[in-house]
Design a protein around this motif. Structure first.
Motif, PDB file in Angstrom:
ATOM      1  N   ARG A   3      23.953 -55.704 -32.593  1.00 41.78           N
ATOM      2  CA  ARG A   3      23.910 -54.357 -31.823  1.00 41.78           C
ATOM      3  C   ARG A   3      25.211 -53.318 -31.974  1.00 41.78           C
ATOM      4  O   ARG A   3      24.790 -52.117 -32.152  1.00 41.78           O
ATOM      5  CB  ARG A   3      23.452 -54.728 -30.444  1.00 41.78           C
ATOM      6  CG  ARG A   3      22.145 -55.033 -30.339  1.00 41.78           C
ATOM      7  CD  ARG A   3      21.811 -55.429 -28.807  1.00 41.78           C
ATOM      8  NE  ARG A   3      22.189 -56.451 -28.385  1.00 41.78           N
ATOM      9  CZ  ARG A   3      22.635 -56.963 -27.204  1.00 41.78           C
ATOM     10  NH1 ARG A   3      21.777 -56.186 -26.019  1.00 41.78           N
ATOM     11  NH2 ARG A   3      22.883 -58.000 -26.753  1.00 41.78           N
ATOM     12  N   PHE A   4      26.149 -54.020 -31.833  1.00 39.52           N
ATOM     13  CA  PHE A   4      27.579 -53.119 -31.883  1.00 39.52           C
ATOM     14  C   PHE A   4      27.507 -52.522 -33.369  1.00 39.52           C
ATOM     15  O   PHE A   4      27.810 -51.324 -33.475  1.00 39.52           O
ATOM     16  CB  PHE A   4      28.834 -54.210 -31.763  1.00 39.52           C
ATOM     17  CG  PHE A   4      29.932 -53.519 -31.907  1.00 39.52           C
ATOM     18  CD1 PHE A   4      30.488 -52.779 -30.535  1.00 39.52           C
ATOM     19  CD2 PHE A   4      30.820 -53.706 -32.710  1.00 39.52           C
ATOM     20  CE1 PHE A   4      31.836 -52.021 -30.682  1.00 39.52           C
ATOM     21  CE2 PHE A   4      32.256 -52.868 -33.121  1.00 39.52           C
ATOM     22  CZ  PHE A   4      32.420 -52.167 -31.877  1.00 39.52           C
ATOM     23  N   ALA A   5      27.402 -53.585 -34.190  1.00 44.96           N
ATOM     24  CA  ALA A   5      27.486 -52.672 -35.744  1.00 44.96           C
ATOM     25  C   ALA A   5      26.593 -51.927 -36.056  1.00 44.96           C
ATOM     26  O   ALA A   5      26.558 -51.106 -36.848  1.00 44.96           O
ATOM     27  CB  ALA A   5      27.302 -53.981 -36.771  1.00 44.96           C
ATOM     28  N   ALA A   6      25.301 -52.068 -35.404  1.00 49.86           N
ATOM     29  CA  ALA A   6      24.076 -51.000 -35.618  1.00 49.86           C
ATOM     30  C   ALA A   6      24.717 -49.386 -35.200  1.00 49.86           C
ATOM     31  O   ALA A   6      24.156 -48.426 -35.645  1.00 49.86           O
ATOM     32  CB  ALA A   6      22.934 -51.418 -34.895  1.00 49.86           C
ATOM     33  N   HIS A   7      25.626 -49.355 -34.352  1.00 49.10           N
ATOM     34  CA  HIS A   7      26.242 -48.085 -33.889  1.00 49.10           C
ATOM     35  C   HIS A   7      27.259 -47.605 -34.877  1.00 49.10           C
ATOM     36  O   HIS A   7      27.919 -46.436 -34.779  1.00 49.10           O
ATOM     37  CB  HIS A   7      26.633 -48.277 -32.462  1.00 49.10           C
ATOM     38  CG  HIS A   7      25.678 -48.422 -31.479  1.00 49.10           C
ATOM     39  ND1 HIS A   7      25.170 -49.762 -31.087  1.00 49.10           N
ATOM     40  CD2 HIS A   7      25.269 -47.479 -30.799  1.00 49.10           C
ATOM     41  CE1 HIS A   7      24.147 -49.316 -30.156  1.00 49.10           C
ATOM     42  NE2 HIS A   7      24.119 -47.914 -30.100  1.00 49.10           N
ATOM     43  N   GLY A   8      27.564 -48.476 -35.938  1.00 50.20           N
ATOM     44  CA  GLY A   8      28.621 -47.992 -36.634  1.00 50.20           C
ATOM     45  C   GLY A   8      28.017 -46.914 -37.917  1.00 50.20           C
ATOM     46  O   GLY A   8      28.057 -47.345 -39.172  1.00 50.20           O
ATOM     47  N   THR A   9      27.525 -46.030 -37.292  1.00 49.22           N
ATOM     48  CA  THR A   9      26.901 -44.604 -38.271  1.00 49.22           C
ATOM     49  C   THR A   9      27.520 -43.453 -37.650  1.00 49.22           C
ATOM     50  O   THR A   9      27.978 -43.438 -36.737  1.00 49.22           O
ATOM     51  CB  THR A   9      25.339 -44.659 -38.245  1.00 49.22           C
ATOM     52  OG1 THR A   9      25.121 -44.415 -36.933  1.00 49.22           O
ATOM     53  CG2 THR A   9      24.625 -46.094 -38.508  1.00 49.22           C
ATOM     54  N   ASN A  10      27.433 -42.469 -38.570  1.00 50.61           N
ATOM     55  CA  ASN A  10      28.114 -40.984 -38.349  1.00 50.61           C
ATOM     56  C   ASN A  10      27.223 -40.666 -37.229  1.00 50.61           C
ATOM     57  O   ASN A  10      27.482 -40.036 -36.204  1.00 50.61           O
ATOM     58  CB  ASN A  10      27.918 -40.240 -39.416  1.00 50.61           C
ATOM     59  CG  ASN A  10      28.823 -40.450 -40.397  1.00 50.61           C
ATOM     60  OD1 ASN A  10      30.148 -41.171 -40.088  1.00 50.61           O
ATOM     61  ND2 ASN A  10      28.696 -40.390 -41.681  1.00 50.61           N
ATOM     62  N   ARG A  11      25.930 -40.821 -37.189  1.00 49.18           N
ATOM     63  CA  ARG A  11      25.073 -40.275 -36.070  1.00 49.18           C
ATOM     64  C   ARG A  11      25.148 -40.937 -34.942  1.00 49.18           C
ATOM     65  O   ARG A  11      25.487 -40.287 -33.950  1.00 49.18           O
ATOM     66  CB  ARG A  11      23.508 -40.316 -36.481  1.00 49.18           C
ATOM     67  CG  ARG A  11      22.432 -39.906 -35.660  1.00 49.18           C
ATOM     68  CD  ARG A  11      21.235 -40.079 -36.043  1.00 49.18           C
ATOM     69  NE  ARG A  11      20.275 -39.350 -35.201  1.00 49.18           N
ATOM     70  CZ  ARG A  11      19.033 -39.304 -35.366  1.00 49.18           C
ATOM     71  NH1 ARG A  11      18.131 -40.110 -36.540  1.00 49.18           N
ATOM     72  NH2 ARG A  11      18.151 -39.121 -34.335  1.00 49.18           N
ATOM     73  N   ALA A  12      25.295 -42.295 -34.746  1.00 51.90           N
ATOM     74  CA  ALA A  12      25.705 -42.805 -33.516  1.00 51.90           C
ATOM     75  C   ALA A  12      27.071 -42.599 -32.964  1.00 51.90           C
ATOM     76  O   ALA A  12      27.208 -42.457 -31.715  1.00 51.90           O
ATOM     77  CB  ALA A  12      25.532 -44.403 -33.881  1.00 51.90           C
ATOM     78  N   TRP A  13      28.239 -42.349 -33.935  1.00 50.26           N
ATOM     79  CA  TRP A  13      29.485 -42.013 -33.450  1.00 50.26           C
ATOM     80  C   TRP A  13      29.411 -40.643 -32.872  1.00 50.26           C
ATOM     81  O   TRP A  13      29.958 -40.403 -31.633  1.00 50.26           O
ATOM     82  CB  TRP A  13      30.290 -42.053 -34.661  1.00 50.26           C
ATOM     83  CG  TRP A  13      31.538 -41.883 -34.316  1.00 50.26           C
ATOM     84  CD1 TRP A  13      32.899 -42.781 -34.322  1.00 50.26           C
ATOM     85  CD2 TRP A  13      32.859 -40.536 -34.067  1.00 50.26           C
ATOM     86  NE1 TRP A  13      34.027 -42.305 -33.985  1.00 50.26           N
ATOM     87  CE2 TRP A  13      33.919 -41.059 -33.757  1.00 50.26           C
ATOM     88  CE3 TRP A  13      32.279 -39.453 -33.898  1.00 50.26           C
ATOM     89  CZ2 TRP A  13      34.906 -40.129 -33.485  1.00 50.26           C
ATOM     90  CZ3 TRP A  13      33.285 -38.608 -33.749  1.00 50.26           C
ATOM     91  CH2 TRP A  13      34.535 -38.949 -33.340  1.00 50.26           C
ATOM     92  N   ASP A  14      28.640 -39.541 -33.405  1.00 44.10           N
ATOM     93  CA  ASP A  14      28.612 -38.304 -32.721  1.00 44.10           C
ATOM     94  C   ASP A  14      28.013 -38.358 -31.312  1.00 44.10           C
ATOM     95  O   ASP A  14      28.158 -37.645 -30.348  1.00 44.10           O
ATOM     96  CB  ASP A  14      27.946 -37.393 -33.732  1.00 44.10           C
ATOM     97  CG  ASP A  14      28.991 -36.781 -34.810  1.00 44.10           C
ATOM     98  OD1 ASP A  14      30.009 -36.436 -34.547  1.00 44.10           O
ATOM     99  OD2 ASP A  14      28.456 -36.464 -35.854  1.00 44.10           O
TER     100      ASP A  14
END
Length: 407
Positions: free
Chosen positions: A91-102
């Motif tokens: 689940r942590f890795a799933a947030h490793g996107t530009n969209r999730a970061w923003d």
């Protein structure tokens, strides 16, 4: 007068207690060890809203697999059968996107903007300590190594923070500790640092001097609530209050899970030590590529790093200190890395989505404050202030709305 029990005597718990006192609430603080006994003690002491950003980013997809094979990598994950840990990592890795970061950065920015003024409020209110402005010196071996950091700074600015930042031509005036291997150096302003353990201890003393009861050496084993919250202690004693705040860092799930807080809190353990320097080092130094944060500390130089995903109760791992040494040895000069003091390990409470858990649980008048990851120190005073407002008025400040612990 209403009464609140705060479980946990770190930065977040004590800041909440202090602000509850400001609102006329009688406070009891309980900690199984004592003031600043957890991750509030040996961290780098950085008060850097401009660096308070999502932990997961797109670089995780390239760095993560390499880190699994490199024993000296800043990220360390033990190879073991642990379904809970691997579920968290997915689940942590799933947030490793530009969209999730923003999305996460947009949620952090409002409280980031409040962070430093909340430290001033504590100091002006009688906490006998200090904070100090930078500059922070940011060093890289190669220009290519700086790309990720520069992208982060651009993202923070894009989301509305003022982050003064410039390239240094003569960096060793500010950082004589840097070796000639460091060829690209930047200066980051608008941020502060402090000595975390003395500050949190001063905050704890202020809370007690203002009338709080401090109970240490006893553990809270259960929190329940029907009409009024009840706290059960390891010695069998039961205590009632009008409200309870659970601020136990990486240990929060032990008490909060049965209260409806389902978001996993994973210990991301950090390590630090101090060394002497041949020349005084007055400013913090950051090595983003190595993920090493360094700060002047009581006449020495604190070197902190690593993110080790283990249980918070597992033993200190000396190999993690050696990994930090391997990362920094060629980057520094004028220090003896074999003459270390204050070796320490602390468990930072990491959530999969990178957002804290702050607010009400399913149990009436029971609240949690934690899950800040690496940012509990810098966001602690603001968290305490805004949660105290929610407890006493029922109003949820917009800056903590995204941190709903029941999300």
């Amino acid at each position: 007068m209403t009464r609140t029990i705060v479980v946990g005597a770190g930065m977040v718990g004590l800041a909440t207690a202090w602000h509850l006192q400001e609102r006329g609430v009688e406070v009891t603080v309980i900690d199984r060890v004592g003031i600043a006994a957890g991750s509030s003690w040996g961290n780098a002491g950085w008060l850097t809203p401009g660096k308070t950003i999502p932990l997961a980013d797109t670089g995780l997809w390239t760095y993560g697999p390499k880190a699994l094979l490199d024993p000296d990598a800043a990220l360390h994950i033990p190879f073991r059968v642990d379904a809970g840990l691997w579920s968290f990592l997915a689940r942590f890795a799933a947030h490793g996107t530009n969209r999730a970061w923003d999305r996460t950065m947009a949620s952090l920015t409002p409280i980031d903007k409040l962070a430093l003024e909340c430290f001033d409020e504590l100091l002006d209110g009688g906490v006998k300590s200090w904070t100090r402005e930078g500059p922070f010196v940011i060093g890289f071996k190669r220009a290519a190594d700086s790309k990720g950091f520069l992208r982060e700074v651009e993202g923070v600015i894009r989301h509305g923070q003022d982050v003064p930042f410039e390239r240094l031509q003569n960096p060793r005036e500010l950082a004589p500790v840097l070796s000639d291997a460091v060829t690209h150096v930047y200066r980051l302003d608008g941020q502060r640092f402090f000595e975390p353990a003395p500050f949190v201890e001063a905050l704890g003393h202020a809370v007690v001097e203002r009338g709080a009861e401090l109970l240490t050496g006893v553990e809270v084993t259960d929190v329940s609530s029907t009409r009024r919250p009840v706290v059960t202690l390891s010695n069998g004693e039961r205590m009632e209050a009008d409200s309870v705040v659970i601020a136990t860092g990486a240990w929060m799930p032990k008490l909060a899970r049965k209260l409806g807080v389902r978001t996993r809190v994973q210990a991301g353990r950090g390590y630090s030590f101090t060394v002497a320097t041949e020349q005084p080092q007055e400013h913090p130094v950051y090595l983003p590529f190595q993920r090493i944060a360094c700060t002047p500390y009581q006449g020495r130089f604190r070197i902190a790093g690593t993110m080790e995903f283990r249980s918070p109760d597992e033993p200190f791992q000396p190999r993690r200190v050696q990994a930090i040494i391997a990362q920094v040895r060629e980057m520094f000069q004028g220090i003896d890395l074999d003459d270390r003091q204050d070796e320490w390990m602390g468990s930072r409470p990491v959530t999969p989505d990178g957002l804290p858990l702050v607010g009400a649980t399913q149990a009436p008048n029971v609240y949690v404050a934690g899950g800040h990851g690496m940012w509990g120190i810098v966001l602690g005073p603001a968290t305490g202030k805004l949660l105290a407002e929610q407890i006493t008025t029922g109003r949820i400040h917009p800056a903590i709305e995204p941190f709903d612990p029941l999300r």
